[in-house]
Every structure is written in C-alpha cells, then in structure tokens.
Design a protein around this motif. Structure first.
Motif, PDB file in Angstrom:
ATOM      1  N   VAL A 106       7.654  10.905  18.419  1.00 51.63           N
ATOM      2  CA  VAL A 106       8.372   9.993  17.531  1.00 51.63           C
ATOM      3  C   VAL A 106       7.743   9.985  16.139  1.00 51.63           C
ATOM      4  O   VAL A 106       6.535  10.072  15.975  1.00 51.63           O
ATOM      5  N   SER A 107       8.593   9.927  15.125  1.00 50.81           N
ATOM      6  CA  SER A 107       8.152   9.880  13.736  1.00 50.81           C
ATOM      7  C   SER A 107       7.992   8.418  13.320  1.00 50.81           C
ATOM      8  O   SER A 107       8.972   7.673  13.250  1.00 50.81           O
ATOM      9  N   VAL A 108       6.752   8.000  13.062  1.00 48.23           N
ATOM     10  CA  VAL A 108       6.446   6.603  12.724  1.00 48.23           C
ATOM     11  C   VAL A 108       6.162   6.491  11.231  1.00 48.23           C
ATOM     12  O   VAL A 108       5.450   7.319  10.655  1.00 48.23           O
ATOM     13  N   SER A 109       6.726   5.474  10.593  1.00 43.65           N
ATOM     14  CA  SER A 109       6.435   5.195   9.187  1.00 43.65           C
ATOM     15  C   SER A 109       6.268   3.696   9.000  1.00 43.65           C
ATOM     16  O   SER A 109       6.839   2.895   9.740  1.00 43.65           O
ATOM     17  N   LEU A 110       5.467   3.305   8.015  1.00 43.33           N
ATOM     18  CA  LEU A 110       5.171   1.900   7.747  1.00 43.33           C
ATOM     19  C   LEU A 110       5.787   1.510   6.411  1.00 43.33           C
ATOM     20  O   LEU A 110       5.615   2.199   5.401  1.00 43.33           O
ATOM     21  N   HIS A 111       6.504   0.384   6.410  1.00 46.02           N
ATOM     22  CA  HIS A 111       7.198  -0.105   5.210  1.00 46.02           C
ATOM     23  C   HIS A 111       6.800  -1.557   4.979  1.00 46.02           C
ATOM     24  O   HIS A 111       7.021  -2.411   5.847  1.00 46.02           O
ATOM     25  N   LEU A 112       6.211  -1.844   3.813  1.00 46.67           N
ATOM     26  CA  LEU A 112       5.682  -3.163   3.516  1.00 46.67           C
ATOM     27  C   LEU A 112       6.488  -3.810   2.395  1.00 46.67           C
ATOM     28  O   LEU A 112       6.640  -3.219   1.314  1.00 46.67           O
ATOM     29  N   VAL A 113       7.001  -5.012   2.650  1.00 48.21           N
ATOM     30  CA  VAL A 113       7.741  -5.769   1.634  1.00 48.21           C
ATOM     31  C   VAL A 113       6.777  -6.799   1.064  1.00 48.21           C
ATOM     32  O   VAL A 113       6.406  -7.760   1.735  1.00 48.21           O
ATOM     33  N   GLU A 114       6.349  -6.594  -0.179  1.00 47.22           N
ATOM     34  CA  GLU A 114       5.299  -7.417  -0.792  1.00 47.22           C
ATOM     35  C   GLU A 114       5.597  -7.637  -2.278  1.00 47.22           C
ATOM     36  O   GLU A 114       5.800  -6.681  -3.017  1.00 47.22           O
ATOM     37  N   VAL A 115       5.602  -8.908  -2.710  1.00 50.29           N
ATOM     38  CA  VAL A 115       5.878  -9.217  -4.116  1.00 50.29           C
ATOM     39  C   VAL A 115       4.600  -9.346  -4.936  1.00 50.29           C
ATOM     40  O   VAL A 115       4.650  -9.342  -6.165  1.00 50.29           O
ATOM     41  N   SER A 116       3.457  -9.460  -4.279  1.00 45.75           N
ATOM     42  CA  SER A 116       2.205  -9.696  -5.000  1.00 45.75           C
ATOM     43  C   SER A 116       1.493  -8.387  -5.338  1.00 45.75           C
ATOM     44  O   SER A 116       1.083  -7.651  -4.442  1.00 45.75           O
ATOM     45  N   PRO A 117       1.322  -8.079  -6.622  1.00 52.25           N
ATOM     46  CA  PRO A 117       0.574  -6.872  -6.999  1.00 52.25           C
ATOM     47  C   PRO A 117      -0.866  -6.905  -6.486  1.00 52.25           C
ATOM     48  O   PRO A 117      -1.392  -5.876  -6.047  1.00 52.25           O
ATOM     49  N   ALA A 118      -1.499  -8.089  -6.535  1.00 54.32           N
ATOM     50  CA  ALA A 118      -2.892  -8.187  -6.084  1.00 54.32           C
ATOM     51  C   ALA A 118      -3.004  -7.878  -4.598  1.00 54.32           C
ATOM     52  O   ALA A 118      -3.896  -7.138  -4.164  1.00 54.32           O
ATOM     53  N   LEU A 119      -2.094  -8.426  -3.792  1.00 55.38           N
ATOM     54  CA  LEU A 119      -2.144  -8.174  -2.354  1.00 55.38           C
ATOM     55  C   LEU A 119      -1.760  -6.742  -2.019  1.00 55.38           C
ATOM     56  O   LEU A 119      -2.311  -6.153  -1.088  1.00 55.38           O
ATOM     57  N   SER A 120      -0.812  -6.157  -2.750  1.00 53.47           N
ATOM     58  CA  SER A 120      -0.413  -4.777  -2.454  1.00 53.47           C
ATOM     59  C   SER A 120      -1.578  -3.818  -2.673  1.00 53.47           C
ATOM     60  O   SER A 120      -1.753  -2.847  -1.929  1.00 53.47           O
ATOM     61  N   GLN A 121      -2.402  -4.079  -3.678  1.00 51.88           N
ATOM     62  CA  GLN A 121      -3.589  -3.243  -3.900  1.00 51.88           C
ATOM     63  C   GLN A 121      -4.591  -3.393  -2.753  1.00 51.88           C
ATOM     64  O   GLN A 121      -5.192  -2.418  -2.308  1.00 51.88           O
ATOM     65  N   LEU A 122      -4.738  -4.623  -2.274  1.00 51.29           N
ATOM     66  CA  LEU A 122      -5.648  -4.871  -1.152  1.00 51.29           C
ATOM     67  C   LEU A 122      -5.136  -4.202   0.122  1.00 51.29           C
ATOM     68  O   LEU A 122      -5.903  -3.604   0.882  1.00 51.29           O
TER      69      LEU A 122
END
Length: 402
Positions: A106-122
């Motif tokens: 199976v082909s697995v991919s991760l998709h993150l819905v995030e509005v915070s630039p600070a948290l996305s970097q973390l």
C-alpha cells in the motif's frame, strides 16, 4: 490584539463570540496560534500524544483496522487536522512501520492541515528532519513538502479542501474545540446572541453583552426543539464535518475525532488556558488559548445520513477497547528502569483515570456505511476470524505489535 479588537468594535459595534475567537486565535498577524508554540510543559496546555506514545500507537492500530475493513485499498492517505507538534502522526507512522507486513504494498502518504507557520516548522522538524521545504509561492495549496526518514511523502495545507481526493483516514485530536463558537442565550423575547463589546466604564477591557434583537445566527443555528437556556454552536465545525462526510462517501475512508465534548447536554463551556491554568477568555486577548467543548450531537446532525456516526465514547472506553492494558503489560514487562516504569504508570493513569483525561475526552467516528454491513474477507491478509468490527464501539484483537 486588544487594540485591534477595540478599533473593530468601535467601527462596527459588538462582535459575535465566534468572530472574537477567530481573531484571537488565527489572525494572520497577531493570532495566538500564528505567533506561539503553545504545546508542552512550557506552553499553555499539553495533549495526550505528548503524555504517552501509547496513545498514538493505539490510534495507529485503529487506522490499520479501518483500512483492513475497507478491503485494503492500494492507497492510504493519513490526514491530520491541527497536528500539534507532529507527535501523534509520528507515533501512528511508527505503528505502520511495525505492521508493514500487513500493509503490504500500500502507498501511504501523510497530509497535515495546519494554519500556524510556527507549528508547521516544528512538525517538519519532528517528522522530516531536514527533508522538507516551503513552496515558492505563498498561494500554493501545498505550502510545504517533505518526506519522513522511511521515505513517506508529507504535505502541509492551510485548508481541508486542498487535500487531494482519495481513500483517507482523518484524525482530528483537539482540533474542533478550538474552532469558533457562537453563543446564544434564551430570553423572555426568544433566543439572543451573546456578543463581545467594550466595557464603557473600563475602555481598556472587554465584556459580554446580549443583542436586543435576533441575529441571523440566532435565527438559523439554534434548533427549534432546544431545551437548554444557553447554547454554543460551532458552525465552522459543522461545515468541516460535512466535508469529511462527503469525502468518505465519495472516496472511502473514516474519520476519528477526539476532543473535550458532550452529546448536547452542556451549556457554557467557553474558557481560556494560559500556563496550564484557567484564564478569563476576555482578558489580554491573544496571550491565552481559547476553547469550547465539542457538541457531538451537533456534529452528528451536520454529518447527515450519508455516513455512519459512532460514539461519542469516553477516552477511557476507547483506549481500553483498543487494548491499552495489554500494551501496558508488554511495555512494563520489557522495562527494567524504575523511573521509566514510573513514567509509564503515571501516563497510563493520566490517560485513563476518570478524574483526569479518562472521561473528560471523548472519541467520535465517521464511517462509510459499508463498514456496518457484513465485512468481506480481504485477500492476502491473515485474520484470526473475520475483518475487524468498526471502532470505537468494539474492541480489536486481530492486530498485535511488539
């Protein structure tokens, strides 16, 4: 933030609580989530994935269970809304690695819905290390791309709508409780909306007021048969649940929502947290987290009849159904360090104790209706008896990992 809000109120009049929450939390310049890293012991609150890896591991098993119950599609998108530090996604992906023989090709991919630039970097740092980069244009749907050490692709989005279609398992852990809520009060003249206004006696402070006449929100969002005298309605949460339901119907998959919440019984739950302590919601806006308990009865109603809704059940019930006791026995049996054993026992107590997180958090799932029919045996998968029953209502014993 206070100057911004007071100037807005002076220009347009009192604002709905939902608008106040939206500005305070997600204003692109001064919003709480945009400017702060609020998670962990040094922040304003701590979440279950930070307390113990067991939490994310058991959610990972639930995801594999739903994937198997759907017949083992060749593509699996793991979509997390509001992924915090990325701890939950990391624990889930570790389970995927341990159950690789079951997942097969199976082909697995991760998709993150995030509005915070600070948290996305973390998140990028924790999930991909140095293997991620931001998009060149600010308006691109995918504003960051990367890959994990195991080579799984990871993408970041600001909106759920931008996540590509396909079979997906959606996770929303402590996401819906941060979405803006409208607050309504029953009066002798009918339902009125609670608004935020400037205190005339203290111009540098805010206060709650009740509108003298109905608003569009009070006329449309309160149910005709509502029996409570004070109601909170998260219209934005209703829209997101409708999006999730539509995607599950059209492309398959499931959604698991874990949050503070109730089943249409509570009234005034709007509160603030700062430094792990309760904080008045109107004091020093932008310096504290704002939250309101999720009304699962409203989410169920907004999901419609296209999907099956299970729950809510308490976190204690969900984790025990998923085998947290068995998992704890394995970890304690393999642990010889006294301090680590103490930490394991403490985290287990925090997650399951009814007086702590055990009954304050609830789990609610959206499933494709086919999951409630008699499940079909999946070729190539060795199951003990049958395909796993839908969770969180039932337990799951077919999968095991070390």
């Amino acid at each position: 933030m206070l100057r911004h809000l007071t100037s807005k109120i002076k220009a347009t009049g009192p604002i709905p609580v939902a608008e106040y929450m939206r500005e305070v939390l997600t204003n692109p310049v001064t919003g709480y989530y945009v400017r702060n890293n609020m998670l962990g012991p040094e922040g304003d609150f701590i979440t279950s994935p930070e307390i113990s890896q067991i939490f994310g591991e058991l959610l990972g098993v639930w995801i594999v269970s739903e994937w198997m119950g759907a017949g083992g599609p060749r593509q699996l998108q793991l979509v997390e809304l509001g992924p915090g530090k990325g701890s939950l996604a990391s624990d889930v992906l570790r389970v995927f690695g341990q159950l690789r023989s079951m997942l097969g090709q199976v082909s697995v991919s991760l998709h993150l819905v995030e509005v915070s630039p600070a948290l996305s970097q973390l998140q990028a740092q924790n999930l991909t290390g140095t293997r991620s980069q931001e998009a060149e244009a600010e308006d691109e749907p995918v504003y960051r791309r990367g890959e994990t050490a195991a080579g799984l692709p990871v993408s970041w989005y600001r909106r759920l709508d931008d996540v590509p279609p396909g079979f997906s398992i959606f996770l929303a852990h402590e996401f819906f409780d941060a979405l803006p809520v409208h607050k309504f009060q029953r009066t002798e003249k009918g339902w009125r909306e609670v608004m935020v206004d400037i205190d005339p006696e203290k111009p540098d402070q805010l206060r709650f007021v009740i509108t003298p006449s109905p608003t569009l929100a009070s006329s449309t969002l309160v149910q005709a048969d509502e029996r409570r005298d004070h109601v909170e309605v998260c219209a934005e949460g209703g829209v997101i649940v409708q999006q999730l339901a539509r995607r599950i119907v059209e492309h398959g998959g499931a959604a698991l929502i874990a949050d503070y919440g109730h089943d249409g019984t509570k009234t005034d739950t709007f509160r603030g947290f700062k430094g792990h302590q309760l904080h008045h919601v109107l004091a020093s806006p932008g310096s504290a987290d704002l939250t309101a308990d999720v009304d699962f009865s409203y989410l169920r109603r907004m999901a419609g009849e296209g999907v099956a809704c299970l729950g809510p059940v308490t976190q204690r019930t969900f984790l025990k159904n998923m085998g947290i006791d068995t998992r704890m026995q394995v970890l304690l049996r393999n642990c010889s360090d006294p301090s680590t054993r103490k930490q394991l026992i403490s985290s287990y107590d925090m997650l399951t104790n009814p007086a702590k997180m055990g009954e304050r958090f609830h789990f609610f799932s959206l499933l494709h209706h086919s999951r409630l029919a008699k499940p079909k045996r999946t070729e190539g998968l060795k199951l003990e008896k049958k395909s796993p029953a839908p969770l969180p209502v039932g337990g799951f014993t077919e999968l095991s990992f070390s």
